[in-house]
Each structure stands twice: as structure tokens, then as C-alpha cells.
Design a protein around this motif. Structure first.
Motif, PDB file in Angstrom:
ATOM      1  N   VAL A   1       0.828  -1.211   0.000  1.00  0.00           N
ATOM      2  CA  VAL A   1       0.000   0.000   0.000  1.00  0.00           C
ATOM      3  C   VAL A   1       0.861   1.259   0.000  1.00  0.00           C
ATOM      4  N   ASN A   2       2.042   1.189   0.587  1.00  0.00           N
ATOM      5  CA  ASN A   2       2.915   2.364   0.595  1.00  0.00           C
ATOM      6  C   ASN A   2       3.699   2.520  -0.701  1.00  0.00           C
ATOM      7  N   SER A   3       3.761   1.454  -1.500  1.00  0.00           N
ATOM      8  CA  SER A   3       4.448   1.532  -2.793  1.00  0.00           C
ATOM      9  C   SER A   3       3.515   1.956  -3.914  1.00  0.00           C
ATOM     10  N   ALA A   4       2.212   1.857  -3.697  1.00  0.00           N
ATOM     11  CA  ALA A   4       1.250   2.176  -4.754  1.00  0.00           C
ATOM     12  C   ALA A   4       1.454   3.567  -5.345  1.00  0.00           C
ATOM     13  N   PRO A   5       1.712   4.617  -4.542  1.00  0.00           N
ATOM     14  CA  PRO A   5       1.927   5.936  -5.150  1.00  0.00           C
ATOM     15  C   PRO A   5       3.115   5.975  -6.103  1.00  0.00           C
ATOM     16  N   ILE A   6       4.165   5.221  -5.796  1.00  0.00           N
ATOM     17  CA  ILE A   6       5.341   5.198  -6.668  1.00  0.00           C
ATOM     18  C   ILE A   6       4.979   4.612  -8.023  1.00  0.00           C
ATOM     19  N   ILE A   7       4.126   3.601  -8.005  1.00  0.00           N
ATOM     20  CA  ILE A   7       3.737   2.930  -9.240  1.00  0.00           C
ATOM     21  C   ILE A   7       3.056   3.896 -10.205  1.00  0.00           C
ATOM     22  N   VAL A   8       2.240   4.795  -9.663  1.00  0.00           N
ATOM     23  CA  VAL A   8       1.501   5.722 -10.532  1.00  0.00           C
ATOM     24  C   VAL A   8       2.246   7.037 -10.730  1.00  0.00           C
ATOM     25  N   GLY A   9       3.515   7.093 -10.310  1.00  0.00           N
ATOM     26  CA  GLY A   9       4.353   8.239 -10.630  1.00  0.00           C
ATOM     27  C   GLY A   9       4.329   9.379  -9.640  1.00  0.00           C
ATOM     28  N   ILE A  10       3.767   9.173  -8.456  1.00  0.00           N
ATOM     29  CA  ILE A  10       3.753  10.230  -7.435  1.00  0.00           C
ATOM     30  C   ILE A  10       5.030  10.107  -6.607  1.00  0.00           C
ATOM     31  N   LYS A  11       5.896  11.099  -6.687  1.00  0.00           N
ATOM     32  CA  LYS A  11       7.212  11.002  -6.058  1.00  0.00           C
ATOM     33  C   LYS A  11       7.407  11.962  -4.891  1.00  0.00           C
ATOM     34  N   ALA A  12       6.701  13.083  -4.885  1.00  0.00           N
ATOM     35  CA  ALA A  12       6.863  14.045  -3.795  1.00  0.00           C
ATOM     36  C   ALA A  12       6.358  13.425  -2.495  1.00  0.00           C
ATOM     37  N   PRO A  13       7.164  13.435  -1.431  1.00  0.00           N
ATOM     38  CA  PRO A  13       6.783  12.764  -0.178  1.00  0.00           C
ATOM     39  C   PRO A  13       5.413  13.148   0.370  1.00  0.00           C
TER      40      PRO A  13
END
Length: 421
Positions: free
Chosen positions: A314-326
Motif C-alpha cells: 500500500v505504501n508503494s502504490a503511489p510510486i507505481i503511478v508516478g507520485i514522487k513528492a513525499p
């Protein structure tokens, strides 16, 4: 709402045979060599479905003989040679040289090239259309529901042992996403198709990982059975098919009943390619859901490995869709975690130590997805733009360019010591 599509003929599910079918003790005795971690769960599961519970725990000690033989025969090759060999066999035509290719690999691919008589290509097209129409919802349900539920079982242990948790979670999401996309694109599961090849490659990755874990003192065979066992591949297949359809419905997907059955039908064929024994493979949505429920009951309670891997997902999901800003990543991770809690239920979410929040998200998502369809029917240009955006997001999620053409396999138990694969 899509119109009903005539459903093709169904193949009845073969009855599961107990170890002593016809004997009154078949429903009361414990299967031989049951791994100790499953003992308590099996006792509860067999009270509901003795045959399915017995079949499940029996296959916790079973691997994949065909794929395991291929891995043994490829063991002396370098990663580059393995890639070249697999690419030559899986992508080459009949005229491609088979010189120096192990017989086990040729036999395995030949067997995989035999499409089952029950596989209905018309139903596969129905599944493709429904998937593309709901792809964003299906992927959300996959990440927030099915993958998290899978990691709540002993499936998580092999991933945690192999290490690089964030990388492993991202790889899992990427591979599952790409697998799903290729599986449901038109023609993807035809012999030689992209989905067909990716499925066979994933099967060999399972076999190689099983080989590495079996050779390690970090895996307790007496307690946990076979790593990446046939039972766990079955459980994952049930989670990604019948169980996934339930999550899609909760999020507002518009699969008809026949489309849901078609979706599971394709996954049933994928299960054959993954090496799931036919005697335990589900046949329709209801049997897939039942398989997941009974298999999940047989599993031991969620442990630290499940907590670690589920939270990594669940914490990696944002990385998958390209969201990088913390800040944005943390915000989206909180949303994904809440969606997951609502899909999998509070009891399992609590065991995974997901935080509790008062505001519910799934009802809003369901309303938004349904409203989008209403607007699309009224405004065709808006619908066309929605379809284009959804397809582009699908391609981005799957990230074809990163993994699609690699047939390399892991070379070490711990992923940080393995060559790239």
C-alpha cells in the motif's frame, strides 16, 4: 451498464477427491504430512468443506514438477544464456533452432501450447472488453484488495525472505499489473501471445524462487511446506479472479454476471499455464471465491511477514503511478490503506496493523465511478476522452518497456545479491 452477453458452455468442476474417498474416515482424519503451520486452520476449514480443505493442505507440500525440472536443467547457464534460451523458445517460430535447448523446457512449452478444449475464445473477448472498460477499477481492486489479501497468508514469507521489501513490493505490483493487462488484451493468452509468454515466464520465476528457498536454511519445510507451493499459486489465482471480481463490484465496476464469469474463465486458463493441478483448479466465479475462502481459512494467522509485505504494497502504490513528492505520496498511501481496509474488512486490516479512520472512501469511489458512466452516456466526447485517459493510465501502470522483454531469472536467494532480472 453493458448489456448481457450470452454465456458459453461451462465446464463442471471436477469433484475433489479426499485421501480416502468412500471411507467414513475421509472427513475426519488429518492428511498425511500436513505442515504444522496449517494444522489449526485446517481443522476449522474442514468443518465447512472437508474435500477442498484436504486438497488445499495436501498441495501445500507440492511444487511444480514440470517447471522445477526446467530450472534444474537451466542451472548451469548464465542469466544472459537463460534469457537467450527462453526468448528463442517462447518467441521463435517452428523454424527456430532448438539446438542445446533442454528437453524439459521444450516439453513444458509444448504442453503449454495445447489450449484446453473447454477454453472459449468468445468468452475471452467478452472478458477483454469488460476489463478495458473497467481497467482503472480492476487495478485499484487488485492493489487494494487481492494483493493485500494474498500477502496476509504465508505467501508473504517467501517475498520477505528474499528481501529488498520496497523493491519487491514495486516489482510485485508491476509484474501483476503487466500480467493482468496482457492477459486480458485481445489475443494475449493465445499460444505465443504476450500474456501467454508472461505467464510462462512468471511460472519459471516461481520455480527458480522455490529452488532458491528450498536450498536455504531460512525456510522451514516441516512447518511451512513447499515454498511457493501449488496451494499458494491456487490461492493467488482465486484471489486475482473470483475474489477480485467482488472487490471490483464494491468499487463500482459494471461487469455483468456473464462478464464476471468470462473474467474468471480466462484466469482459469491462466491457472493451467501457471501449473495449478487440474484437480484443484476452480471452474467459475463461485468456486474461485469458495477456494479463496477455504484456502484462507487453512492458512495460519497473519504474522510479521504479512504485516511487512502488505504495508509495503500500500505504501508503494503511489510510486507505481508516478507520485514522487513525499507529501503527496503519504496522502495517497493513506487513501490506499483506507480503501484496502474497506475492501478486506476490519478484522484482517487490524491484523495487518492498518490504521483506522472515520471517513470511508469506497462509497465515494463507487458513486464517482457510476456517475462517470452516466456522464459518458450523455456526452460521447467526454466518454471518448475518459476511455483514452483510462487506456493511457493502463499502459503507464503496466510499464511495458521495463520488464516485457526480459526472461532473466533471480540468481540468489536474497534479491540484493541477485543479478538484475
Amino acid at each position: 451498464m453493458a448489456g448481457e452477453v450470452p454465456q458459453g458452455p461451462r465446464t463442471p468442476r471436477a469433484p475433489l477427491k479426499c485421501a480416502a474417498e468412500g471411507n467414513d474416515e475421509a472427513h475426519t482424519r488429518r492428511p498425511v504430512n500436513i505442515p504444522s503451520a496449517y494444522a489449526r486452520g485446517y481443522e476449522a476449514a474442514r468443518a465447512l468443506d472437508p474435500q477442498l480443505a484436504e486438497a488445499y493442505v495436501r498441495h501445500t507440500t507440492v511444487g511444480d514438477p514440470l517447471a522445477d525440472a526446467v530450472i534444474r536443467d537451466l542451472g548451469s547457464l548464465s542469466p544472459e544464456e537463460i534469457h537467450e534460451t527462453l526468448a528463442r523458445v517462447l518467441e521463435g517460430g517452428p523454424e527456430t533452432s532448438r539446438h542445446d535447448v533442454p528437453d524439459s523446457l521444450l516439453n513444458s512449452v509444448q504442453e503449454a501450447g495445447k489450449t484446453p478444449d473447454w477454453f472459449d475464445r468468445r468468452r475471452a473477448r467478452v472478458a477483454s472488453q469488460a476489463f478495458l472498460r473497467n481497467s482503472d477499477i480492476v487495478l485499484a481492486a487488485l492493489v487494494g484488495g487481492s494483493i493485500v489479501e494474498g500477502f496476509s497468508t504465508l505467501i508473504s514469507k517467501s517475498f520477505r525472505i528474499r528481501g529488498r521489501l520496497v523493491v519487491a513490493a514495486i516489482r510485485r505490483l508491476k509484474h501483476n499489473g503487466m500480467q493482468l493487462v496482457e492477459q486480458y488484451l485481445p489475443g494475449g493468452m493465445e499460444p505465443g501471445g504476450d500474456g501467454w509468454r508472461l505467464t510462462l515466464r512468471a511460472r519459471l520465476v516461481h520455480a527458480q524462487s522455490r529452488h532458491l528457498l528450498n536450498g536455504s536454511d531460512e525456510w522451514d519445510r516441516e512447518r511451512y511446506g513447499m515454498p511457493l507451493s501449488a496451494a499458494h499459486v491456487l490461492l493467488a489465482g482465486a484471489a486475482f479472479s473470483g475474489r477480485l471480481m467482488r472487490h471490483v463490484a464494491a468499487l463500482g465496476g459494471d461487469f455483468t454476471r456473464d462478464e464476471r464469469e468470462a473474467f474468471v474463465h480466462v484466469w482459469r486458463y491462466a491457472g493451467i499455464l501457471f501449473g495449478i493441478p487440474g484437480e484443484i483448479l476452480f471452474s467459475d466465479e463461485a468456486s474461485a471465491v469458495r477456494t479463496f475462502e477455504i484456502g484462507r481459512m487453512c492458512e495460519p494467522p497473519t504474522d510479521h511477514d504479512g504485516i511487512i509485505m502488505a504495508n509495503s504494497v500500500v505504501n508503494s502504490a503511489p510510486i507505481i503511478v508516478g507520485i514522487k513528492a513525499p507529501p503527496e505520496r503519504r496522502k495517497m498511501a493513506r487513501t490506499v490503506t483506507q480503501v484496502s481496509r474497506e475492501l478486506i474488512g476490519d478484522e484482517l486490516a487490524d491484523s495487518l496493523r492498518f490504521p483506522r479512520r472515520k471517513r470511508r472512501v469506497v462509497p465515494w469511489l463507487r458513486f464517482r465511478h457510476r456517475a462517470r458512466r452516466v456522464v459518458g452516456r450523455m456526452l460521447p466526447r467526454v466518454a471518448a476522452k475518459q476511455n483514452q485517459d483510462r487506456f493511457e493510465a493502463l499502459m503507464e501502470f503496466a510499464s511495458f518497456d521495463e520488464f516485457e522483454h526480459s526472461y532473466k531469472l533471480p540468481t540468489a536467494l536474497h534479491d540484493e545479491r541477485s543479478s538484475d532480472w
